[in-house]
Design a protein around this motif. Structure first.
Motif, PDB file in Angstrom:
ATOM      1  N   GLN A 203      -6.538  -4.500   0.183  1.00 42.57           N
ATOM      2  CA  GLN A 203      -7.315  -5.092   1.254  1.00 42.57           C
ATOM      3  C   GLN A 203      -7.586  -6.545   0.861  1.00 42.57           C
ATOM      4  OE1 GLN A 203     -10.642  -2.471   2.669  1.00 42.57           O
ATOM      5  NE2 GLN A 203     -10.140  -1.295   0.846  1.00 42.57           N
ATOM      6  N   PRO A 204      -8.128  -7.361   1.778  1.00 43.01           N
ATOM      7  CA  PRO A 204      -8.511  -8.718   1.385  1.00 43.01           C
ATOM      8  C   PRO A 204      -9.469  -8.681   0.191  1.00 43.01           C
ATOM      9  CG  PRO A 204      -8.590  -8.495   3.762  1.00 43.01           C
ATOM     10  CD  PRO A 204      -8.349  -7.113   3.221  1.00 43.01           C
ATOM     11  N   LEU A 205      -9.301  -9.604  -0.712  1.00 42.26           N
ATOM     12  CA  LEU A 205     -10.065  -9.562  -1.958  1.00 42.26           C
ATOM     13  C   LEU A 205     -11.565  -9.562  -1.720  1.00 42.26           C
ATOM     14  CD1 LEU A 205     -10.197  -9.530  -5.005  1.00 42.26           C
ATOM     15  CD2 LEU A 205      -9.883 -12.013  -4.996  1.00 42.26           C
ATOM     16  N   ILE A 206     -12.052 -10.359  -0.777  1.00 39.98           N
ATOM     17  CA  ILE A 206     -13.491 -10.394  -0.544  1.00 39.98           C
ATOM     18  C   ILE A 206     -14.010  -9.032  -0.108  1.00 39.98           C
ATOM     19  CG2 ILE A 206     -13.243 -11.210   1.839  1.00 39.98           C
ATOM     20  CD1 ILE A 206     -16.031 -12.117  -0.695  1.00 39.98           C
ATOM     21  N   LYS A 207     -13.211  -8.311   0.656  1.00 34.15           N
ATOM     22  CA  LYS A 207     -13.595  -6.955   1.078  1.00 34.15           C
ATOM     23  C   LYS A 207     -13.601  -6.003  -0.107  1.00 34.15           C
ATOM     24  CE  LYS A 207     -12.724  -3.786   4.940  1.00 34.15           C
ATOM     25  NZ  LYS A 207     -12.672  -2.494   4.276  1.00 34.15           N
ATOM     26  N   ILE A 208     -12.613  -6.166  -0.973  1.00 36.60           N
ATOM     27  CA  ILE A 208     -12.556  -5.348  -2.186  1.00 36.60           C
ATOM     28  C   ILE A 208     -13.786  -5.590  -3.053  1.00 36.60           C
ATOM     29  CG2 ILE A 208     -11.297  -4.986  -4.345  1.00 36.60           C
ATOM     30  CD1 ILE A 208      -8.765  -5.867  -2.757  1.00 36.60           C
ATOM     31  N   LEU A 209     -14.110  -6.854  -3.230  1.00 36.25           N
ATOM     32  CA  LEU A 209     -15.241  -7.197  -4.083  1.00 36.25           C
ATOM     33  C   LEU A 209     -16.544  -6.609  -3.561  1.00 36.25           C
ATOM     34  CD1 LEU A 209     -14.389 -10.926  -4.834  1.00 36.25           C
ATOM     35  CD2 LEU A 209     -14.105  -8.969  -6.367  1.00 36.25           C
ATOM     36  N   LYS A 210     -16.687  -6.522  -2.267  1.00 37.55           N
ATOM     37  CA  LYS A 210     -17.910  -5.989  -1.676  1.00 37.55           C
ATOM     38  C   LYS A 210     -17.962  -4.472  -1.687  1.00 37.55           C
ATOM     39  CE  LYS A 210     -18.857  -9.984   1.266  1.00 37.55           C
ATOM     40  NZ  LYS A 210     -19.007 -10.495   2.641  1.00 37.55           N
ATOM     41  N   GLU A 211     -16.789  -3.808  -1.763  1.00 35.37           N
ATOM     42  CA  GLU A 211     -16.750  -2.354  -1.686  1.00 35.37           C
ATOM     43  C   GLU A 211     -16.636  -1.678  -3.051  1.00 35.37           C
ATOM     44  OE1 GLU A 211     -13.653  -1.170   0.961  1.00 35.37           O
ATOM     45  OE2 GLU A 211     -14.707  -1.868   2.749  1.00 35.37           O
ATOM     46  N   ILE A 212     -16.131  -2.397  -4.030  1.00 34.24           N
ATOM     47  CA  ILE A 212     -15.965  -1.806  -5.351  1.00 34.24           C
ATOM     48  C   ILE A 212     -17.340  -1.584  -5.993  1.00 34.24           C
ATOM     49  CG2 ILE A 212     -15.859  -3.901  -6.782  1.00 34.24           C
ATOM     50  CD1 ILE A 212     -13.298  -2.683  -8.058  1.00 34.24           C
TER      51      ILE A 212
ATOM     52  N   ASN B 215      -7.078  11.017 -13.861  1.00 35.94           N
ATOM     53  CA  ASN B 215      -6.789   9.594 -13.884  1.00 35.94           C
ATOM     54  C   ASN B 215      -5.906   9.178 -12.711  1.00 35.94           C
ATOM     55  OD1 ASN B 215      -8.293   9.014 -16.156  1.00 35.94           O
ATOM     56  ND2 ASN B 215      -6.601   9.369 -17.572  1.00 35.94           N
ATOM     57  N   LYS B 216      -4.965  10.042 -12.331  1.00 35.67           N
ATOM     58  CA  LYS B 216      -4.118   9.752 -11.168  1.00 35.67           C
ATOM     59  C   LYS B 216      -4.956   9.660  -9.903  1.00 35.67           C
ATOM     60  CE  LYS B 216      -0.448   9.600  -8.430  1.00 35.67           C
ATOM     61  NZ  LYS B 216      -0.898  10.188  -7.153  1.00 35.67           N
ATOM     62  N   LYS B 217      -5.919  10.546  -9.741  1.00 30.31           N
ATOM     63  CA  LYS B 217      -6.792  10.503  -8.577  1.00 30.31           C
ATOM     64  C   LYS B 217      -7.636   9.236  -8.568  1.00 30.31           C
ATOM     65  CE  LYS B 217      -7.081  15.523  -7.965  1.00 30.31           C
ATOM     66  NZ  LYS B 217      -7.974  16.710  -8.014  1.00 30.31           N
ATOM     67  N   ILE B 218      -8.086   8.832  -9.746  1.00 29.27           N
ATOM     68  CA  ILE B 218      -8.856   7.585  -9.853  1.00 29.27           C
ATOM     69  C   ILE B 218      -7.994   6.408  -9.446  1.00 29.27           C
ATOM     70  CG2 ILE B 218      -9.984   6.009 -11.461  1.00 29.27           C
ATOM     71  CD1 ILE B 218     -10.865   8.511 -13.056  1.00 29.27           C
ATOM     72  N   LEU B 219      -6.737   6.380  -9.944  1.00 27.14           N
ATOM     73  CA  LEU B 219      -5.827   5.289  -9.590  1.00 27.14           C
ATOM     74  C   LEU B 219      -5.570   5.257  -8.090  1.00 27.14           C
ATOM     75  CD1 LEU B 219      -3.946   2.992 -10.388  1.00 27.14           C
ATOM     76  CD2 LEU B 219      -2.169   4.697 -10.870  1.00 27.14           C
ATOM     77  N   ASP B 220      -5.360   6.411  -7.478  1.00 25.18           N
ATOM     78  CA  ASP B 220      -5.136   6.465  -6.035  1.00 25.18           C
ATOM     79  C   ASP B 220      -6.331   5.912  -5.271  1.00 25.18           C
ATOM     80  OD1 ASP B 220      -2.626   7.561  -6.314  1.00 25.18           O
ATOM     81  OD2 ASP B 220      -3.271   9.628  -5.967  1.00 25.18           O
ATOM     82  N   SER B 221      -7.534   6.269  -5.716  1.00 25.63           N
ATOM     83  CA  SER B 221      -8.730   5.795  -5.022  1.00 25.63           C
ATOM     84  C   SER B 221      -8.915   4.298  -5.199  1.00 25.63           C
ATOM     85  CB  SER B 221      -9.971   6.553  -5.505  1.00 25.63           C
ATOM     86  OG  SER B 221     -10.266   6.253  -6.854  1.00 25.63           O
ATOM     87  N   VAL B 222      -8.557   3.786  -6.368  1.00 31.44           N
ATOM     88  CA  VAL B 222      -8.633   2.345  -6.603  1.00 31.44           C
ATOM     89  C   VAL B 222      -7.641   1.611  -5.720  1.00 31.44           C
ATOM     90  CG1 VAL B 222      -8.211   0.523  -8.293  1.00 31.44           C
ATOM     91  CG2 VAL B 222      -9.549   2.517  -8.942  1.00 31.44           C
ATOM     92  N   LYS B 223      -6.407   2.119  -5.632  1.00 30.95           N
ATOM     93  CA  LYS B 223      -5.384   1.471  -4.801  1.00 30.95           C
ATOM     94  C   LYS B 223      -5.776   1.484  -3.327  1.00 30.95           C
ATOM     95  CE  LYS B 223      -0.999   2.325  -5.550  1.00 30.95           C
ATOM     96  NZ  LYS B 223      -0.452   0.967  -5.678  1.00 30.95           N
ATOM     97  N   ALA B 224      -6.458   2.531  -2.903  1.00 28.20           N
ATOM     98  CA  ALA B 224      -6.887   2.596  -1.506  1.00 28.20           C
ATOM     99  C   ALA B 224      -7.870   1.481  -1.177  1.00 28.20           C
ATOM    100  CB  ALA B 224      -7.522   3.953  -1.215  1.00 28.20           C
TER     101      ALA B 224
ATOM    102  N   PRO C 101       0.807  -1.228   0.000  1.00 25.95           N
ATOM    103  CA  PRO C 101       0.000   0.000   0.000  1.00 25.95           C
ATOM    104  C   PRO C 101       0.838   1.275   0.000  1.00 25.95           C
ATOM    105  CG  PRO C 101      -0.019  -1.021   2.172  1.00 25.95           C
ATOM    106  CD  PRO C 101       0.654  -1.990   1.244  1.00 25.95           C
ATOM    107  N   ASN C 102       0.222   2.301  -0.570  1.00 28.22           N
ATOM    108  CA  ASN C 102       0.772   3.659  -0.581  1.00 28.22           C
ATOM    109  C   ASN C 102       2.026   3.804  -1.426  1.00 28.22           C
ATOM    110  OD1 ASN C 102      -1.259   4.620   1.248  1.00 28.22           O
ATOM    111  ND2 ASN C 102      -0.139   3.573   2.886  1.00 28.22           N
ATOM    112  N   VAL C 103       2.251   2.865  -2.350  1.00 24.34           N
ATOM    113  CA  VAL C 103       3.374   2.950  -3.279  1.00 24.34           C
ATOM    114  C   VAL C 103       2.822   2.940  -4.702  1.00 24.34           C
ATOM    115  CG1 VAL C 103       5.572   1.986  -4.026  1.00 24.34           C
ATOM    116  CG2 VAL C 103       4.786   1.612  -1.669  1.00 24.34           C
ATOM    117  N   LEU C 104       3.190   3.951  -5.480  1.00 26.31           N
ATOM    118  CA  LEU C 104       2.847   3.987  -6.902  1.00 26.31           C
ATOM    119  C   LEU C 104       4.165   4.030  -7.664  1.00 26.31           C
ATOM    120  CD1 LEU C 104       0.712   4.075  -9.087  1.00 26.31           C
ATOM    121  CD2 LEU C 104       0.681   6.562  -8.885  1.00 26.31           C
TER     122      LEU C 104
END
Length: 212
Positions: A167-176, A154-163, A86-89
């Motif tokens: 996380q655990p994939l199941i959590k990502i799937l439920k929040e995306i 687009n950079k802001k979108i990428l940052d929000s996606v990385k945030a 996290p927090n590395v681009l």
């Protein structure tokens, strides 16, 4: 800006060359450089590029550094490792043009460079020019200049996606965004191969519920 240099074990012998070039160009812009090693092949404490990805994340997350320069033989493994945390681009840069465009278009906080592949006669000259272009202008300025607004968006979108994605994939799937998720998986070939081969029942069940 505080810049951290981190080398891994296979390219530790080149640390002083890289550090000298980095300091020379960074200080011209008022930046400082902290050298986290490895410093030589003989150093007892060994670092792999995966460990360096973790270190980069620690430094950037805690703001112990504002920017990280790292790499490996090809630079590819280091880039992949850094972007796993996290927090590395992190961008993979080889030439001065790569460096300039990464800073202006992608506005990242880490670069991974090849310190074996193509690192021959004149390598230190390429390093100097590359670092010069990397820090030539404030990051995120855009290139070409008339593309700055969509590039920053687009950079802001990428940052929000990385945030979300670190996380655990199941959590990502439920929040995306659920419509976005469904549009990504709702086709026959995916459903045929994925549900037949998946060994994670929780994720399989959740995706089935999205598709129902």
């Amino acid at each position: 800006m505080k810049i951290a240099l981190i080398n891994e074990n296979s390219q530790a012998a080149k640390n002083s060359i890289i550090y000298t070039s980095l300091v020379q160009e960074a200080e011209k812009k008022g930046h400082t450089v902290d050298n986290y090693g490895m410093y030589s092949n003989e150093q007892e404490h060994q670092l792999t590029y995966v460990q360096n990805g973790l270190i980069a994340s620690i430094l950037l997350t805690t703001k112990a550094a504002d920017f990280v320069v790292t790499g490996c033989g090809t630079g590819q493994g280091a880039m992949l490792a850094c972007n796993s945390f996290p927090n590395v681009l992190c961008g993979h840069i080889v030439t001065p043009l790569d460096a300039f465009l990464f800073g202006q278009v992608n506005d990242g906080n880490c670069v991974a460079m090849p310190f074996a592949q193509g690192f021959g006669w004149g390598a230190e000259v390429n390093l100097n020019y590359t670092f010069e272009k990397l820090f030539s202008e404030p990051f995120g300025g855009g290139y070409p200049k008339d593309r700055v607004i969509p590039e920053q968006r687009n950079k802001k979108i990428l940052d929000s996606v990385k945030a979300v994605t670190h996380q655990p994939l199941i959590k990502i799937l439920k929040e995306i965004d659920q419509d976005f998720l469904k549009s990504a998986i709702n086709y026959p070939e995916f459903k045929d191969m994925f549900f037949k081969n998946s060994q994670d029942q929780e994720i399989s069940n959740y995706l089935k519920s999205i598709l129902d």
